[in-house]
Design a protein around this motif. Structure first.
Motif, PDB file in Angstrom:
ATOM      1  N   TYR A  30       0.541  -1.663   0.572  1.00 44.32           N
ATOM      2  CA  TYR A  30      -0.181   0.255  -0.358  1.00 44.32           C
ATOM      3  C   TYR A  30       1.265   0.715   0.212  1.00 44.32           C
ATOM      4  O   TYR A  30       0.848   2.068  -0.563  1.00 44.32           O
ATOM      5  CB  TYR A  30      -0.513  -0.076   1.449  1.00 44.32           C
ATOM      6  CG  TYR A  30      -1.866   0.718   1.195  1.00 44.32           C
ATOM      7  CD1 TYR A  30      -3.192   1.044   0.749  1.00 44.32           C
ATOM      8  CD2 TYR A  30      -2.265   2.319   2.344  1.00 44.32           C
ATOM      9  CE1 TYR A  30      -4.616   2.596   0.867  1.00 44.32           C
ATOM     10  CE2 TYR A  30      -2.587   3.287   2.664  1.00 44.32           C
ATOM     11  CZ  TYR A  30      -3.828   3.578   1.655  1.00 44.32           C
ATOM     12  OH  TYR A  30      -4.492   3.832   1.319  1.00 44.32           O
ATOM     13  N   HIS A  31       1.859   1.337   1.165  1.00 45.89           N
ATOM     14  CA  HIS A  31       2.745   2.477   1.181  1.00 45.89           C
ATOM     15  C   HIS A  31       3.449   3.084  -0.549  1.00 45.89           C
ATOM     16  O   HIS A  31       3.312   3.893  -0.986  1.00 45.89           O
ATOM     17  CB  HIS A  31       3.364   2.198   2.106  1.00 45.89           C
ATOM     18  CG  HIS A  31       5.300   3.085   2.104  1.00 45.89           C
ATOM     19  ND1 HIS A  31       5.540   3.810   3.229  1.00 45.89           N
ATOM     20  CD2 HIS A  31       6.414   2.887   1.570  1.00 45.89           C
ATOM     21  CE1 HIS A  31       6.315   4.779   2.956  1.00 45.89           C
ATOM     22  NE2 HIS A  31       6.937   4.157   2.082  1.00 45.89           N
ATOM     23  N   HIS A  32       3.330   1.509  -0.783  1.00 46.28           N
ATOM     24  CA  HIS A  32       4.743   1.811  -2.339  1.00 46.28           C
ATOM     25  C   HIS A  32       3.752   1.997  -3.480  1.00 46.28           C
ATOM     26  O   HIS A  32       4.523   3.287  -4.047  1.00 46.28           O
ATOM     27  CB  HIS A  32       5.180   0.366  -2.324  1.00 46.28           C
ATOM     28  CG  HIS A  32       6.413  -0.049  -4.076  1.00 46.28           C
ATOM     29  ND1 HIS A  32       7.159   0.895  -3.791  1.00 46.28           N
ATOM     30  CD2 HIS A  32       6.173   0.089  -5.601  1.00 46.28           C
ATOM     31  CE1 HIS A  32       7.279   0.799  -5.121  1.00 46.28           C
ATOM     32  NE2 HIS A  32       7.194   0.606  -5.624  1.00 46.28           N
ATOM     33  N   LEU A  33       2.191   1.252  -3.617  1.00 47.16           N
ATOM     34  CA  LEU A  33       1.931   2.162  -4.054  1.00 47.16           C
ATOM     35  C   LEU A  33       1.423   3.163  -4.570  1.00 47.16           C
ATOM     36  O   LEU A  33       0.799   4.642  -5.005  1.00 47.16           O
ATOM     37  CB  LEU A  33       0.052   0.833  -4.358  1.00 47.16           C
ATOM     38  CG  LEU A  33       0.363  -0.041  -4.987  1.00 47.16           C
ATOM     39  CD1 LEU A  33      -0.855  -0.907  -4.909  1.00 47.16           C
ATOM     40  CD2 LEU A  33       0.370  -0.243  -6.630  1.00 47.16           C
ATOM     41  N   GLN A  34       1.265   3.888  -2.827  1.00 49.74           N
ATOM     42  CA  GLN A  34       0.570   5.331  -2.666  1.00 49.74           C
ATOM     43  C   GLN A  34       1.797   6.008  -3.502  1.00 49.74           C
ATOM     44  O   GLN A  34       1.643   7.244  -3.755  1.00 49.74           O
ATOM     45  CB  GLN A  34       0.509   5.783  -1.541  1.00 49.74           C
ATOM     46  CG  GLN A  34      -0.557   5.006  -0.510  1.00 49.74           C
ATOM     47  CD  GLN A  34      -1.116   6.286   0.865  1.00 49.74           C
ATOM     48  OE1 GLN A  34      -2.052   6.714   0.460  1.00 49.74           O
ATOM     49  NE2 GLN A  34      -0.688   5.894   1.996  1.00 49.74           N
ATOM     50  N   ARG A  35       3.342   5.683  -3.923  1.00 49.07           N
ATOM     51  CA  ARG A  35       3.569   6.264  -4.123  1.00 49.07           C
ATOM     52  C   ARG A  35       4.607   6.415  -5.831  1.00 49.07           C
ATOM     53  O   ARG A  35       4.899   7.141  -6.062  1.00 49.07           O
ATOM     54  CB  ARG A  35       5.105   6.310  -3.316  1.00 49.07           C
ATOM     55  CG  ARG A  35       5.681   6.773  -2.345  1.00 49.07           C
ATOM     56  CD  ARG A  35       6.440   6.025  -0.739  1.00 49.07           C
ATOM     57  NE  ARG A  35       5.339   6.878   0.457  1.00 49.07           N
ATOM     58  CZ  ARG A  35       5.029   6.991   0.902  1.00 49.07           C
ATOM     59  NH1 ARG A  35       3.440   6.131   0.430  1.00 49.07           N
ATOM     60  NH2 ARG A  35       4.456   8.002   2.667  1.00 49.07           N
ATOM     61  N   LEU A  36       4.292   5.522  -5.820  1.00 47.86           N
ATOM     62  CA  LEU A  36       3.466   5.688  -7.282  1.00 47.86           C
ATOM     63  C   LEU A  36       3.145   6.468  -8.603  1.00 47.86           C
ATOM     64  O   LEU A  36       2.295   6.661  -8.051  1.00 47.86           O
ATOM     65  CB  LEU A  36       3.505   4.013  -7.909  1.00 47.86           C
ATOM     66  CG  LEU A  36       4.625   2.762  -7.641  1.00 47.86           C
ATOM     67  CD1 LEU A  36       4.206   1.792  -7.867  1.00 47.86           C
ATOM     68  CD2 LEU A  36       5.840   3.256  -8.384  1.00 47.86           C
ATOM     69  N   GLU A  37       3.454   7.012  -9.217  1.00 41.65           N
ATOM     70  CA  GLU A  37       3.477   8.456  -9.830  1.00 41.65           C
ATOM     71  C   GLU A  37       1.597   7.684 -10.969  1.00 41.65           C
ATOM     72  O   GLU A  37       1.321   6.638 -10.928  1.00 41.65           O
ATOM     73  CB  GLU A  37       3.854   8.130 -11.304  1.00 41.65           C
ATOM     74  CG  GLU A  37       4.354   7.900 -11.705  1.00 41.65           C
ATOM     75  CD  GLU A  37       5.070   7.050 -11.024  1.00 41.65           C
ATOM     76  OE1 GLU A  37       5.534   7.385 -10.262  1.00 41.65           O
ATOM     77  OE2 GLU A  37       5.385   6.396 -12.006  1.00 41.65           O
ATOM     78  N   PRO A  38       0.769   8.900 -10.725  1.00 40.39           N
ATOM     79  CA  PRO A  38      -0.360   8.656 -11.425  1.00 40.39           C
ATOM     80  C   PRO A  38      -0.730   7.694 -12.512  1.00 40.39           C
ATOM     81  O   PRO A  38      -1.628   6.850 -12.852  1.00 40.39           O
ATOM     82  CB  PRO A  38      -0.887  10.175 -11.801  1.00 40.39           C
ATOM     83  CG  PRO A  38      -0.765  10.309 -10.707  1.00 40.39           C
ATOM     84  CD  PRO A  38       0.835  10.425 -10.074  1.00 40.39           C
ATOM     85  N   ALA A  39       0.509   8.168 -13.139  1.00 38.13           N
ATOM     86  CA  ALA A  39       0.775   6.902 -14.768  1.00 38.13           C
ATOM     87  C   ALA A  39       0.971   5.665 -14.519  1.00 38.13           C
ATOM     88  O   ALA A  39       0.365   5.345 -15.403  1.00 38.13           O
ATOM     89  CB  ALA A  39       2.170   7.979 -15.653  1.00 38.13           C
ATOM     90  N   PHE A  40       1.589   5.298 -13.822  1.00 33.12           N
ATOM     91  CA  PHE A  40       0.868   3.863 -12.982  1.00 33.12           C
ATOM     92  C   PHE A  40       0.274   3.379 -13.218  1.00 33.12           C
ATOM     93  O   PHE A  40      -0.268   2.431 -13.454  1.00 33.12           O
ATOM     94  CB  PHE A  40       2.349   3.960 -11.937  1.00 33.12           C
ATOM     95  CG  PHE A  40       2.056   2.187 -11.288  1.00 33.12           C
ATOM     96  CD1 PHE A  40       2.915   1.181 -11.756  1.00 33.12           C
ATOM     97  CD2 PHE A  40       1.043   2.033 -10.486  1.00 33.12           C
ATOM     98  CE1 PHE A  40       3.392   0.017 -11.318  1.00 33.12           C
ATOM     99  CE2 PHE A  40       1.468   0.948  -9.780  1.00 33.12           C
ATOM    100  CZ  PHE A  40       2.108  -0.878 -10.441  1.00 33.12           C
ATOM    101  N   HIS A  41      -0.460   4.103 -12.421  1.00 34.28           N
ATOM    102  CA  HIS A  41      -2.068   3.473 -11.752  1.00 34.28           C
ATOM    103  C   HIS A  41      -2.768   3.735 -12.534  1.00 34.28           C
ATOM    104  O   HIS A  41      -3.748   2.234 -13.512  1.00 34.28           O
ATOM    105  CB  HIS A  41      -2.683   4.645 -10.313  1.00 34.28           C
ATOM    106  CG  HIS A  41      -1.672   3.937  -9.559  1.00 34.28           C
ATOM    107  ND1 HIS A  41      -2.358   3.442  -8.605  1.00 34.28           N
ATOM    108  CD2 HIS A  41      -0.835   5.103  -8.729  1.00 34.28           C
ATOM    109  CE1 HIS A  41      -1.948   3.229  -7.117  1.00 34.28           C
ATOM    110  NE2 HIS A  41      -0.749   4.352  -7.300  1.00 34.28           N
TER     111      HIS A  41
END
Ligand SMILES: Nc1ncnc2c1ncn2[C@@H]1O[C@H](COP(=O)(O)OP(=O)(O)OP(=O)(O)O)[C@@H](O)[C@H]1O
Ligand SMILES: Nc1ncnc2c1ncn2[C@@H]1O[C@H](COP(=O)(O)OP(=O)(O)OP(=O)(O)O)[C@@H](O)[C@H]1O
Ligand SMILES: [Mg+2]
Ligand SMILES: [Mg+2]
Lengths: 662, 613
Positions: free
Chosen positions: A125-136
């Motif tokens: 969760y922590h890591h995903l929150q730091r991935l840029e919106p483009a990743f999501h």
């Protein structure tokens, strides 16, 4: 873009991911599983104790048949009645020890595996929150969800049982075979050898099962994605009356999952049947050879019984080996899928210039795994072919520091995977406290430009500076503290109004929140059943469109940023409310530099100057009236001709009125 | 310095949160889910029977082994005496046969269960999805999409896992328990009774475990759903999360939910940690007792050694399955808890139900009159406690275009929703050509009334797919024509893949205005009798809005339309304007009429004219 790992199927993610994204180090599932040990580290001692307990437990279990042997040989055959009671009691005692050890093992491992699952999920969760919106954007959300939920519980199950049993089963096998050989070497050797084919069977099974489980996991992820979309889009599906079509599409995908499940079951059936056959064949063989041995007095009767019992004790560990390998396999693919995410380093990170020290917004997390991934990202960010030569940090002049002086310098931006850039060299300067309206046709790139400022995406080339410092050189938390935005779709969460407004500001006072709501003219909050504490429903759906927009506006206002970015902030408001918000905003905007996206002349009136975005560049900057007079394109965008009174075509605008006059 | 307590963030809402269940409710839940299961298994009665028989065959074959070993051992003295290997050979052959039977039966029943499970899960998925689609918006509002997802993803998965991994073992363990028990009684009932003495503690232990684990597993299902909700929401709004530095607060919240989930998991694991070894203990004590008593009986020649051996071998088969049983029972419990949750959803009756006997609408009068007459008759409506529309009376003749204006929060969207039957009025009725919309079949109603909502949502897929949603089966040329009519063709054709361009997750690859145009194209393609547009052009630039309006003028001829807009430009094409204030219609008339009267509309219009400057 090539999938990040060799075995990641293309369909798991969208085709148009960033071509520049460096592929993560490819790793096999087994390697991924092995890497997971870092999460077991806190539990190493416990794991050791547990495995010891497990080994002792199976050892005492194995000792019981030996007692049986003595009972039969000395008591039953030779008729020594006196030994019966102590031997039986010994068997019971061993049994009790085994149960006690098992209890210890299970009790202690449960907290370890549950703790591990929790830690990984938190980290994910922590890591995903730091991935840029483009990743999501590029990942289907169901895929992320199925990694965070299903894959993690698969891993937990394996860690809880698989690991321990893997070790104890091997131990059981060796111990029993050794005992058998001691009792009768040739019979023992044959028994041990006959079990070897089982291993081959297991390995072959494992290989084929792996392919199927990966397929199943991916198909389930796709199905989850559709389920998620259908849940999010329920209003659209309903209002268009498309539930049957949606159900048909869902069913088609569910059938794919079904087919793979059935294939898996078939394979499992074949495997289990084979597994069952081997030990039984061994017992049959034992019966044949054993009776022979007993009749030739090479083995006692009790020995034969112990032989058979011990061999039976071998059955479960061997059978379980297949199961363990299968879950191990599933856990390994799961681990691989999880590391696929962990190995995707955030593209948007603090640059080296911003200093690492400032970046710790989560001091509790010091484990090495973060450091390594961040380092990689920093290296990429600073050393890669990304931004062309750009001036290193120009030292900000002391006078402008903290004032909110925002400049766009030849900013270009190309969406990952898009053939041509949306922005092709935008240059614009906003002096502190100034409000600039950004006007452009639908799809001209206004939203795109705004999101580059808080670094939700990074410029492809050119630069954006805040008080003279490239935004990429500012520590992210600082940058995002100084910049706040209200998006065009008010992103609200199913929490209280208070939580939604205070959103990023953790210690906002009641007064500050009310003041922000007042400025956004969100007085309706007072009428909600629980006031500020009312939950506003998922995505704020318990509010009207205009209410949602004002809550999101209040959020941006509360942040008291130096730079305020407003993306079409008044689109859902009626004319009167719009006028009131405009007037209130005018006060707020005096202290902030603001860039306001506008489609309507009324919003433009908020601004000191207007920038016209066309063809990916700022085509003109000036006051509203100037642009109306000199820029035909601007006139086209802003002119009210043919709108308003029917049959009143070509009516000229009655001249500029200032926001203050209203 | 203290952050608000993490539990408070959720806020208060009228609807009941999913509470953790205990006691009587548990019985009800079990009954409900059992009913669902029988219903699901119903069509596969034959398959279930075949599987059952196969398992019995496999178990019987498996039981034959130890018995044959015992018989074989009793042959040994005779073998030593007579040197006649005949009987032993026969036994070995019988043994081989039993092994083969076992293998064949095992193989087929595992595959069979896989198929059965697959079918049941598929059906469950289908029903659940369809039911969620049928449940009204009001339900979705309080249930939240996260839970909708968790029902369909994690709950279904645990059921699927049960079929995949544990059901076969569970059933065969139960059977083997029964068969072995029977076998022991037949062989020597004295000794068998000694074994049975272990039953009371076992049963007691099992009842305790069953009760506790049912509660524990229910709790895990609830908690994991909360984790999913938070997860989905966070990444759905990742831009807001990041730009407002929400990460650490989110981590606190997520950490808490995740911890609660871990606690629930731990609880269920610990139950297992007590139960399994408990069973092992009883089993091992029984082995000791059998050794003691059996030994005595053999010495006293009341029993043969072979029987003692068979007993010892059986005991392994007797208590070991019990371990299996509980091992798989936990998977079973988890699946049961999931099934309970699912059956709860499936039992949820739509509060906006479809009529049992739908009425059909009268034929529209002639080709030119494509519209329907709409009437709100003393409609009262409110969400939960508050009243939004106190008493609405409104008649819109067929073919009329009505503009609905008013302050934000006045209830415009609410009227649109009632017309499209997203909700049912608390009092009064909404009528279409004189027929209450509650009397219309859902399909028919959706065919007649289409609502384009304020929240335009695109599905991932191509642009063409998304437009086609307006009219499934529409040809490419129809899709292009619809897009062209509203002026969206230009930007779509400019995209590299044109109409096949992927819009990305929730349409994220398009700009907000472009998304709105796509939604609009859907409506254009659907071309219903009654078109309801809620702020459908609010995000467009003025030239695009103008194009849309031209298109509207064409498409709306003869149709009934309700257009909600803050931009009074839209009113230009309306025949009639309604001004709504706090749920009441305060002005009603043609634009010209209202303009000349000194009311709210003329004041709105004046401000708007001014803003157009
Ligand atoms: N994630 C993405 N990937 C590829 N292209 C994108 C993506 N997001 C937006 N675009 C494209 O970039 C262009 C600019 O989009 P943007 O959202 O910035 O427009 P906008 O000016 O804000 O328009 P609007 O007024 O409709 O909000 C559009 O043509 C859009 O199709
Ligand atoms: N799903 C809901 N649950 C509870 N209350 C709601 C819900 N939807 C709307 N409301 C409330 O009902 C009132 C009317 O809302 P509605 O959406 O009809 O307003 P509107 O006229 O469309 O406003 P806008 O112009 O802002 O879209 C508002 O006060 C709103 O807070
Ligand atoms: Mg935009
Ligand atoms: Mg509305």
């Amino acid at each position: 873009m090539p999938p990040t790992t060799a075995s990641s199927p293309q369909h798991a993610r969208d085709q148009l991911t960033a071509p520049g994204q460096a592929p993560a180090r490819a790793q096999t599932p087994a390697q991924a599983l092995w890497r997971l040990r870092e999460y077991m580290r806190p539990y190493y001692l416990m794991l050791f104790l547990m495995i010891t307990a497990a080994i002792l437990a199976v050892s005492s279990e194995i000792a019981i048949p030996l007692i049986t042997k003595s009972v039969i040989d000395s008591v039953v055959v030779k008729g020594i009645r006196a030994e019966l009671l102590p031997l039986s009691l010994a068997a019971m005692a061993l049994g009790a020890i085994q149960a006690g050890l098992n209890f210890f093992r299970r009790w202690s491992i449960s907290s370890a595996v549950v703790g591990m699952e929790k830690t990984i999920r938190d980290d994910l969760y922590h890591h995903l929150q730091r991935l840029e919106p483009a990743f999501h954007d590029s990942w289907q959300s169901g895929q992320l969800l199925s990694r965070a939920i299903n894959d993690l519980s698969t891993i937990r199950r394996f860690a809880g049982f698989g690991v321990v049993f893997f070790i104890t089963n091997i131990w059981t096998f060796l111990l029993i075979v050794a005992l058998l050989i001691r009792m009768n070497w040739w019979l023992g050797l044959i028994t041990g050898l006959v079990f070897l084919p089982v291993l081959v069977l297991c390995l072959r099974f494992e290989k084929r099962y792996r392919v199927l489980s990966r397929l199943a996991q991916d198909q389930q992820g796709d199905l989850a994605t559709y389920v998620e979309e259908a849940a999010a889009g329920i209003r659209v599906l309903k209002s268009l009356g498309r539930r049957d079509e949606a159900a048909a599409r869902h069913l088609a995908q569910a059938k794919l999952v079904y087919r793979t499940q059935v294939d898996k079951a078939r394979l499992r059936g074949k495997f289990w049947a084979g597994l069952d056959m081997v030990p039984n064949a061994v017992i049959g063989l034992l019966l044949l050879l054993g009776t022979l041995a007993v009749s030739r007095h090479e083995l006692s009767l009790g020995g034969l019984v112990a032989f058979v019992t011990l061999t039976l004790l071998l059955v479960w560990p061997i059978e379980a080996m297949g199961f363990i390998i299968a879950t191990g396999q599933e856990a390994a693919t799961a681990a691989q899928r999880i590391y696929e995410i962990f190995d995707t380093a955030p593209e948007i990170v603090n640059s080296a210039a911003a200093g690492d020290g400032a970046s710790h917004d989560r001091p509790g997390l010091t484990a090495g795994r973060w450091r390594s991934s961040r380092k990689a990202a920093v290296q990429r960010a600073s050393g890669s072919a990304g931004p062309p030569v750009r001036a290193r940090r120009t030292a900000p002049a002391a006078s402008t520091r903290g004032a909110g002086w925002l400049t766009f310098d030849q900013v270009t931006y190309r969406y990952p995977g898009a053939p041509s850039p949306v922005l092709r060299g935008v240059s614009l300067e906003l002096s502190p406290g100034e409000t600039v309206a950004l006007v452009g046709a639908t799809g001209s790139g206004k939203t795109t430009l705004l999101q580059l400022v808080p670094r939700l995406a990074d410029v492809t080339s050119g630069r954006i500076t805040l008080d003279g410092t490239d935004v990429r050189d500012l520590p992210l938390p600082e940058l995002r503290r100084r910049v706040a935005c209200a998006f065009e779709d008010p992103t609200l969460f199913s929490a209280s109004v208070r939580e939604n407004v205070a959103f990023g500001v953790q210690h906002a006072t009641e007064d500050a929140i009310r003041a922000a709501l007042d400025a956004a003219q969100a007085d309706f909050v007072a009428d909600l059943p629980w006031g500020l504490d009312t939950r506003i429903g998922e995505q704020g759906m318990a509010l009207s469109g205009g209410q949602r927009q004002r809550v999101a506006l209040a959020r941006a206002i509360l942040a008291r940023p130096q730079v305020l970015l407003l993306d079409d902030p008044l689109s859902a408001l009626d004319v009167h409310t719009e006028a009131r918000v405009t007037a209130a905003l005018a006060d707020v905007l005096t202290t902030s530099t603001a860039l306001v996206v506008a489609h309507r002349p009324s919003t433009v009136l908020l601004a000191d100057r207007v920038a016209l975005l066309a063809d990916g560049v700022v085509a003109a900057v000036g006051r509203h009236s100037e642009l109306l007079a000199t820029q035909p394109r601007y006139r086209h965008l802003m002119s009210a001709a043919d709108l308003g009174n029917p049959g009143d075509d070509g009516r000229t605008a009655p001249g500029l009125r200032t926001g203050a006059s209203r | 310095m203290s952050a608000p307590p993490a539990e408070a963030w959720r806020g208060v809402a009228a609807e009941q949160q999913e509470d953790e269940i205990t006691g009587k409710l548990g019985t009800l839940l079990r009954r409900r889910s059992r009913r669902l299961l029988t219903d699901l298994l119903g069509p596969y009665r034959r398959l279930v029977l075949v599987i059952f028989l196969l398992i019995v065959a496999a178990q019987l074959a498996a039981l034959a082994g130890p018995w044959l070993v015992g018989v074989g051992i009793d042959q040994i003295p005779q073998l030593t005496r007579t040197r006649n290997a005949g009987p032993i050979a026969l036994i070995i052959i019988a043994f081989a046969a039993s092994v083969l039977v076992q293998a064949a039966a095992t193989r087929s029943y595992i595959a069979g269960i896989g198929r059965l499970g697959g079918r049941v899960v598929l059906e469950l998925r289908r029903r659940l999805f369809a039911h969620f689609q049928r449940l009204p918006i009001a339900f979705h509002e309080s249930y939240t999409s996260g839970r909708v997802i968790s029902r369909q993803v994690s709950d279904i998965d645990s059921i699927s896992d049960m079929f995949d991994e544990s059901l076969a073992s569970l059933v065969s363990a139960v059977l083997s328990l029964l068969l072995v028990g029977g076998g022991m009684l037949l062989l020597d009932w004295h000794l068998a009774l000694v074994v049975m003495a272990g039953f009371p503690p076992l049963i007691w232990l099992s009842i305790w475990f069953r009760r506790e684990s049912a509660i524990a597993y229910r709790q895990t299902r609830t908690r994991i759903a909360q984790v999913i909700v938070q997860f989905v929401e966070t990444f759905g709004g990742i831009r807001a999360v990041q730009s407002f530095r929400r990460e650490s607060r989110n981590e606190d919240i997520f950490g808490e939910l995740n911890q609660a989930n871990a606690d629930a998991n731990l609880r269920s694991q610990r139950l297992l940690a007590v139960y399994f070894p408990g069973v092992t203990l009883v089993g091992n004590l029984a082995i000791g007792a059998v050794l003691l008593y059996g030994g005595l009986r053999v010495i006293d020649h009341q029993m043969q050694v072979g029987v003692l051996v068979t007993f010892l071998l059986y005991l392994q088969r007797f208590f070991e399955p019990l371990i299996d049983l509980s091992q798989f029972y936990s998977a079973f419990q988890s699946a049961t808890a999931a099934l309970e949750k699912i059956s709860g959803v499936l039992d949820e009756a739509p509060s906006v139900p479809e009529p049992e006997l739908p009425t059909s609408l009268p034929d529209a009068g002639g080709p030119a009159a494509r519209g329907r007459q709409v009437r709100f008759d003393h409609v009262r409506f409110g969400y939960r406690d508050s009243t939004v529309l106190p008493d609405l009376n409104l008649a819109i003749p067929a073919g009329q275009t009505v503009a609905l204006v008013g302050a934000t929060g006045a209830g415009k969207t609410t009227i649109a929703r009632l017309l499209a039957r997203m909700y049912d009025p608390l009092q009064g009725s909404v009528l279409l050509d004189g027929v209450d919309v509650r009397q219309l079949a859902d399909r028919a109603l959706r065919h007649e009334v289409v609502l384009i909502t304020q929240e335009n949502f695109l599905f991932s897929g191509s642009i063409a797919d998304n437009i086609e949603l307006g009219m499934p089966g529409a040809s490419r040329s129809e899709i292009v024509a619809a897009a062209a009519a509203i002026g969206a063709d230009a930007f779509i054709s400019a995209l590299p893949d044109g109409y096949d361009a992927q819009v990305g997750k929730s349409g994220g690859r398009l700009s907000a205005g472009q998304r709105q145009l796509i939604s609009f194209a859907r409506a254009f393609l659907a071309a219903p009798a009654v078109l309801v547009l809620d702020e459908a052009t609010s995000l467009l630039d003025i030239p695009s809005e103008r194009l849309v309006q031209d298109a509207l003028r064409t498409i709306l001829t003869g149709r009934t339309a309700v257009i909600i807009a803050h931009r009074l430009s839209t009113v230009a094409i309306a025949d009639r304007v309604l001004v709504l204030d706090h749920g009441r219609i305060t002005e009603d008339g043609s634009p010209e009429q209202l303009l000349s009267a000194a009311g709210e509309y003329s004041s709105l219009h004046a401000s708007w004219q001014e803003s157009l400057a």
